[in-house]
Design a protein around this motif. Structure first.
Motif, short mmCIF file in Angstrom:
data_model
loop_
_atom_site.label_atom_id
_atom_site.label_comp_id
_atom_site.label_asym_id
_atom_site.label_seq_id
_atom_site.Cartn_x
_atom_site.Cartn_y
_atom_site.Cartn_z
N ARG A 152 -39.43 32.39 -1.98
CA ARG A 152 -38.21 31.83 -2.24
C ARG A 152 -38.21 31.20 -3.58
O ARG A 152 -37.21 31.45 -4.35
CB ARG A 152 -37.88 30.97 -1.31
N ILE A 153 -39.17 30.73 -4.11
CA ILE A 153 -39.39 30.14 -5.54
C ILE A 153 -40.21 30.91 -6.37
O ILE A 153 -39.63 31.28 -7.61
CB ILE A 153 -39.84 28.78 -5.29
N VAL A 154 -41.45 30.89 -6.29
CA VAL A 154 -42.63 31.45 -7.44
C VAL A 154 -43.94 31.53 -6.61
O VAL A 154 -44.15 31.09 -5.67
CB VAL A 154 -42.66 30.40 -8.39
N THR A 155 -44.59 32.41 -7.43
CA THR A 155 -45.97 32.83 -7.16
C THR A 155 -46.75 32.47 -8.26
O THR A 155 -46.60 32.78 -9.28
CB THR A 155 -46.35 34.15 -6.70
N TYR A 156 -47.75 31.65 -7.95
CA TYR A 156 -48.81 30.94 -8.78
C TYR A 156 -50.23 31.59 -8.57
O TYR A 156 -50.52 31.91 -7.53
CB TYR A 156 -48.93 29.70 -8.89
N ALA A 157 -51.07 31.81 -9.62
CA ALA A 157 -52.47 32.25 -9.52
C ALA A 157 -53.43 31.50 -10.29
O ALA A 157 -53.04 31.04 -11.48
CB ALA A 157 -52.47 33.67 -9.67
N VAL A 158 -54.79 31.33 -9.85
CA VAL A 158 -55.63 31.01 -10.85
C VAL A 158 -56.72 32.26 -10.80
O VAL A 158 -56.85 33.07 -9.71
CB VAL A 158 -56.43 29.81 -10.28
N LEU A 159 -57.82 32.20 -11.54
CA LEU A 159 -58.40 33.30 -11.66
C LEU A 159 -60.07 33.04 -11.19
O LEU A 159 -60.42 32.01 -11.15
CB LEU A 159 -58.74 33.65 -13.16
N VAL A 184 -53.91 28.31 -16.01
CA VAL A 184 -55.48 28.18 -16.42
C VAL A 184 -55.27 26.81 -17.03
O VAL A 184 -54.77 26.46 -18.16
CB VAL A 184 -55.87 29.06 -17.42
N ASN A 185 -55.96 25.58 -16.47
CA ASN A 185 -56.13 24.18 -17.03
C ASN A 185 -54.59 23.87 -17.24
O ASN A 185 -54.35 23.00 -18.35
CB ASN A 185 -56.96 24.21 -18.17
N ASP A 200 -59.15 26.23 -14.32
CA ASP A 200 -59.87 27.45 -14.67
C ASP A 200 -61.36 27.39 -13.91
O ASP A 200 -61.72 26.40 -13.10
CB ASP A 200 -60.24 27.29 -16.11
N ASP A 201 -61.78 28.73 -13.73
CA ASP A 201 -63.12 29.03 -12.92
C ASP A 201 -64.36 28.38 -13.55
O ASP A 201 -64.42 28.86 -14.99
CB ASP A 201 -63.30 30.22 -12.44
N PRO A 202 -65.15 27.61 -13.24
CA PRO A 202 -66.39 27.44 -13.91
C PRO A 202 -67.40 28.43 -14.15
O PRO A 202 -68.15 28.35 -15.32
CB PRO A 202 -67.17 26.13 -13.10
N GLY A 205 -65.05 30.83 -17.01
CA GLY A 205 -63.92 30.10 -17.71
C GLY A 205 -64.52 28.64 -18.23
O GLY A 205 -65.81 28.41 -17.95
N LYS A 206 -63.46 27.74 -18.48
CA LYS A 206 -64.06 26.32 -18.68
C LYS A 206 -63.12 25.44 -18.38
O LYS A 206 -62.01 25.19 -18.78
CB LYS A 206 -63.83 26.41 -20.28
N PRO A 207 -63.53 25.04 -17.03
CA PRO A 207 -62.49 24.21 -16.33
C PRO A 207 -62.29 22.89 -17.09
O PRO A 207 -63.23 22.00 -17.63
CB PRO A 207 -63.18 23.92 -14.92
#
Length: 312
Positions: A152-159, A184-185, A200-202, A205-207
């Motif tokens: 209904r509103i939005v889709t978010y994602a992290v890698l 991402v952060n 972010d993924d360790p 990436g660089k959390p």
């Protein structure tokens, strides 16, 4: 008629022996002079046991390669969330994780998960990483399949770590193409009074928790997204709901296998389901896809629905 009279005589004799307290079947047969001829001889019982073992062994591949990977569970939880505005009571957040689109996870399994997510009437969809496994070509069908998500509103994602292996930009562009916002952060506020924070993924990436929570006061309401539950160690002292994946719940859960053998054991005790650390509630999703081999055992894939409940 002769056979009928013979049966009646036999039954009468049995009744008489029972009245005399001679209840054991073997004794009754002996008294009547009936030869003991059991239906299942020792040889037949051995054959039956062998047949049963062969059947069970034969069913294992069907369960591991066909039934479990394709029978996705839809799990719903009502979750108390601190500082949630009462107007957001009942907000529905649907999580999918570890799609692993590629050779080990067919497109139709991910399509089925998308249909299941839509059936849960989500307000917000949260995708917690590892969209692809090995090849950047998987980003093309990924966009096509995920474009069918209709929150209904939005889709978010992290890698996740596999997304970095394939290419951060390739996967991010594929997600953006179908309207999915990658965090991402950083954080976003999809509705007034609720922040979605993406770490972010360790592994690639660089959390950075400071950057991710920039501008969010401690008394605000937030839900955190991270690929690996390892991030809980960076979020100690915080409240709220942390949604993660990465472990596949173990993917193959043998009764004698230690939890230390699940994918990404660096997460310690965080393997599948709910964990509570102070005021921080962490959920480790079993994911949709598979790696190494297209199998699951005692660990079905899942789509998870979180119905938010204001803490009063």
């Amino acid at each position: 008629m002769g056979n009928s009279r013979k049966k009646q005589t036999l039954h009468s004799a049995v009744d008489q022996l029972v009245k005399e307290g001679k209840h054991e079947l073997g004794l009754i047969k002996k008294q009547l002079g009936i030869k003991w001829n059991p239906r299942f001889t020792p040889k037949k019982r051995r054959i039956l046991k062998i047949a049963l073992v062969i059947f069970i062994i034969g069913m294992l591949p069907f369960d591991m390669f066909v039934y479990e990977p394709r029978h996705i569970e839809l799990n719903t939880y009502y979750v108390p969330v601190q500082n949630l505005p009462q107007g957001l009571d009942g907000l529905r957040v649907v999580q999918m994780s570890d799609l692993h689109l590629g050779s080990t996870t067919p497109n139709d399994i991910i399509s089925k998960a998308v249909d299941m997510a839509n059936s849960a009437r989500p307000d917000i969809v949260a995708l917690t990483g590892d969209f692809v496994t090995y090849h950047e070509s998987a980003s093309v069908p990924l966009s096509k399949i995920l474009s069918r998500l209709h929150p209904r509103i939005v889709t978010y994602a992290v890698l996740g770590n596999h997304d970095y292996d394939v290419g951060k930009k390739i996967v991010t562009d594929a997600l953006n193409k179908c309207g999915i916002q990658v965090l991402v952060n950083r954080s976003m506020q999809p509705v007034r009074g609720l922040y979605i924070v993406g770490m972010d993924d360790p592994h690639g990436g660089k959390p950075d928790a400071v950057a991710a929570f920039r501008g969010i006061d401690e008394n605000k309401c937030y839900i955190m997204l991270a690929h690996t539950p390892e991030q809980v160690y960076r979020l100690k002292g915080r409240h709220g709901l942390l949604l993660t994946g990465h472990t596949h719940g173990g993917q193959v859960r043998l009764p004698w296998m230690s939890g230390r053998m699940v994918p990404g054991y660096v997460n310690g005790r965080y393997i599948a389901g709910w964990y509570l650390d102070g005021d921080l509630r962490t959920y480790v999703n079993r994911g949709i896809g598979m790696t190494n081999a297209p199998i699951r055992f005692r660990c079905r894939p899942e789509v998870t629905v979180f119905v938010l409940d204001a803490v009063r």
